[in-house]
Enzyme design. Structure first.
Site, PDB file in Angstrom:
ATOM      1  CE  LYS A 110      -4.203  -1.987   1.874  1.00 58.57           C
ATOM      2  NZ  LYS A 110      -5.090  -2.177   3.024  1.00 58.57           N
ATOM      3  CE  LYS A 189      -6.691  -8.180  -4.489  1.00 59.24           C
ATOM      4  NZ  LYS A 189      -6.655  -7.590  -3.252  1.00 59.24           N
ATOM      5  CE  LYS A 192     -13.496  -2.983  -2.221  1.00 60.56           C
ATOM      6  NZ  LYS A 192     -13.829  -3.055  -0.829  1.00 60.56           N
TER       7      LYS A 192
HETATM    8  P1  ADP Z   1     -10.096  -4.531  -2.502  1.00 63.20           P
HETATM    9  O1  ADP Z   1      -8.736  -5.064  -2.847  1.00 63.20           O
HETATM   10  O2  ADP Z   1     -10.931  -4.404  -3.716  1.00 63.20           O
HETATM   11  O3  ADP Z   1     -10.041  -3.251  -1.695  1.00 63.20           O
HETATM   12  P2  ADP Z   1     -10.775  -5.775  -0.028  1.00 63.20           P
HETATM   13  O4  ADP Z   1      -9.360  -5.641   0.422  1.00 63.20           O
HETATM   14  O5  ADP Z   1     -11.812  -4.909   0.601  1.00 63.20           O
HETATM   15  O6  ADP Z   1     -10.818  -5.611  -1.606  1.00 63.20           O
HETATM   16  O7  ADP Z   1     -11.184  -7.298   0.107  1.00 63.20           O
HETATM   17  C1  ADP Z   1     -12.359  -7.807   0.680  1.00 63.20           C
HETATM   18  C2  ADP Z   1     -12.340  -9.317   0.593  1.00 63.20           C
HETATM   19  O8  ADP Z   1     -12.403  -9.728  -0.772  1.00 63.20           O
HETATM   20  C3  ADP Z   1     -11.082  -9.955   1.165  1.00 63.20           C
HETATM   21  O9  ADP Z   1     -11.414 -11.161   1.823  1.00 63.20           O
HETATM   22  C4  ADP Z   1     -10.236 -10.195  -0.041  1.00 63.20           C
HETATM   23  O10 ADP Z   1      -9.339 -11.260   0.146  1.00 63.20           O
HETATM   24  C5  ADP Z   1     -11.272 -10.537  -1.097  1.00 63.20           C
HETATM   25  N1  ADP Z   1     -10.772 -10.126  -2.418  1.00 63.20           N
HETATM   26  C6  ADP Z   1     -10.559  -8.858  -2.836  1.00 63.20           C
HETATM   27  N2  ADP Z   1     -10.101  -8.826  -4.095  1.00 63.20           N
HETATM   28  C7  ADP Z   1     -10.029 -10.116  -4.496  1.00 63.20           C
HETATM   29  C8  ADP Z   1      -9.620 -10.754  -5.706  1.00 63.20           C
HETATM   30  N3  ADP Z   1      -9.229 -10.046  -6.760  1.00 63.20           N
HETATM   31  N4  ADP Z   1      -9.662 -12.102  -5.769  1.00 63.20           N
HETATM   32  C9  ADP Z   1     -10.082 -12.837  -4.700  1.00 63.20           C
HETATM   33  N5  ADP Z   1     -10.476 -12.300  -3.528  1.00 63.20           N
HETATM   34  C10 ADP Z   1     -10.452 -10.965  -3.411  1.00 63.20           C
END
Ligand code: ADP
Ligand code: TRP
Length: 322
Positions: A110, A189, A192
């Site tokens: 990050k 990946k 958001k």
């Molecule tokens: P982001 O990366 O979009 O901010 P979050 O960190 O809020 O997503 O993740 C929320 C949940 O969704 C977590 O359990 C995370 O492991 C899962 N997750 C987020 N992005 C992915 C992805 N691309 N593939 C699989 N799981 C994901």
């Protein structure tokens, strides 16, 4: 068995969230007690504007419920409904070795992406451990990227037990290897924070447009397309019926179908997969009183559990409120 998971209300939910975390969480709520929360304190470590947070909490809550998280079955709440989580985070931080946090990839990633290296961001895994331990969770369904944070939570719980006796059971992650990491429209990946998401509840036109914009290689129409590792197959393999998946795979492997057509089929599959949820979201949106009641109910249940656990912890550390 008690399951717990959290998601940051930092933007509308996407297919990566769904397949990585929400779908497993929905399946698990039928198998035991489930606690699912919106991690609004965590969201403050990111770039969310203060004015946006209440709206994001509301939208993410709706998204979750529409996806099948059931507030009558699971305890669904916002993290800040139980501010005592910070008290627990403090106790935990006193037994957390600095080296443990210094090794966390998520912090380094990050910061590398331009987030301010604040203490909150650095200490994020301690608050996350508190989220899990405050509700005596046994299993934590998360996507693969959260695996290290779960290991840190276990290490912290172990350190605490070494010092104060057996206060915690060690929580275990539940990671669906089949979902893996869902890729976004640019091949990275889906996240958001990368702006490469396919949002579950985006208007149909936008969703189709985004899917048509998925980055693909320059393989000509007639040639076979690379299946493994491709964004298209990475999504299709998680959806539809076995026959639909086999047919799609065959189309890629055989050649003769261009990426444009493959994307169209993918868009249809996505809309079909989420059709019921999209309808449900509209129904939910029309009944704010019910949402409010569910939120309140979730907060009360979460608080009740947290109070009991905290009493045990305070007694262990010698902070007795009388
Ligand atoms: P982001 O990366 O979009 O901010 P979050 O960190 O809020 O997503 O993740 C929320 C949940 O969704 C977590 O359990 C995370 O492991 C899962 N997750 C987020 N992005 C992915 C992805 N691309 N593939 C699989 N799981 C994901
Ligand atoms: N860190 C998780 C994420 O970014 C969200 C989260 C916060 C969480 N606390 C949690 C997940 C406790 C599981 C358990 O996705």
């Amino acid at each position: 068995m008690r399951y717990l998971s959290g998601i940051q209300p930092t933007g509308r939910l996407h297919l990566g969230n769904y397949f990585g975390m929400i779908r497993p969480a929905v399946e698990l709520q039928a198998k035991g007690e489930a606690y699912y929360f919106l991690a609004d304190y965590h969201a403050l470590t990111g770039a969310t504007e203060p004015g946006q947070l209440p709206g994001l909490v509301h939208e993410t809550y709706l998204d979750l419920i529409a996806c099948g998280v059931d507030p009558e079955r699971a305890v669904v709440f916002r993290q800040s409904a139980v501010p005592e989580v910070h008290e627990l985070a403090w106790y935990l931080s006193t037994v957390t070795p600095m080296g443990l946090l210094e090794r966390c990839h998520s912090y380094k990633d990050k910061v590398a992406r331009g987030l301010a290296p604040s203490h909150g961001l650095f200490a994020y895994p301690v608050l996350m451990a508190a989220d899990i331990l405050l509700y005596d969770a046994d299993r934590v369904p998360v996507g693969q990227d959260q695996k290290q944070h779960l290991e840190v939570a276990r290490d912290i719980a172990g350190k605490f037990n070494e010092r104060y006796g057996p206060v915690w059971k060690l929580p275990e992650s539940v990671i669906r290897e089949d979902a893996g990491v869902v890729l976004g429209v640019d091949g990275q990946k889906m996240s958001k924070s990368y702006g490469n998401t396919l949002e579950i509840f985006a208007p149909e036109k936008d969703l189709r447009k985004k899917i048509m914009g998925i980055k693909t290689d320059s393989t000509p129409i007639e040639a076979p397309k690379a299946v493994e590792g491709s964004v298209l197959w990475g999504l299709v393999r998680l959806m539809g019926t076995e026959a639909e998946r086999a047919e799609y795979r065959a189309k890629m492997e055989k050649g003769g179908t261009g990426y444009g057509d493959l994307k169209k089929i993918l868009a249809d599959l996505v809309l079909q997969e989420f059709c019921e949820m999209r309808k449900r979201r509209e129904e939910l949106e029309a009944d704010p009183a019910r949402l409010k009641r569910w939120m309140r109910q979730g907060a009360e249940k979460a608080r009740h559990t947290a109070d009991q656990v905290l009493a045990r912890v305070r007694s262990a550390v010698g902070i007795n409120k009388s």
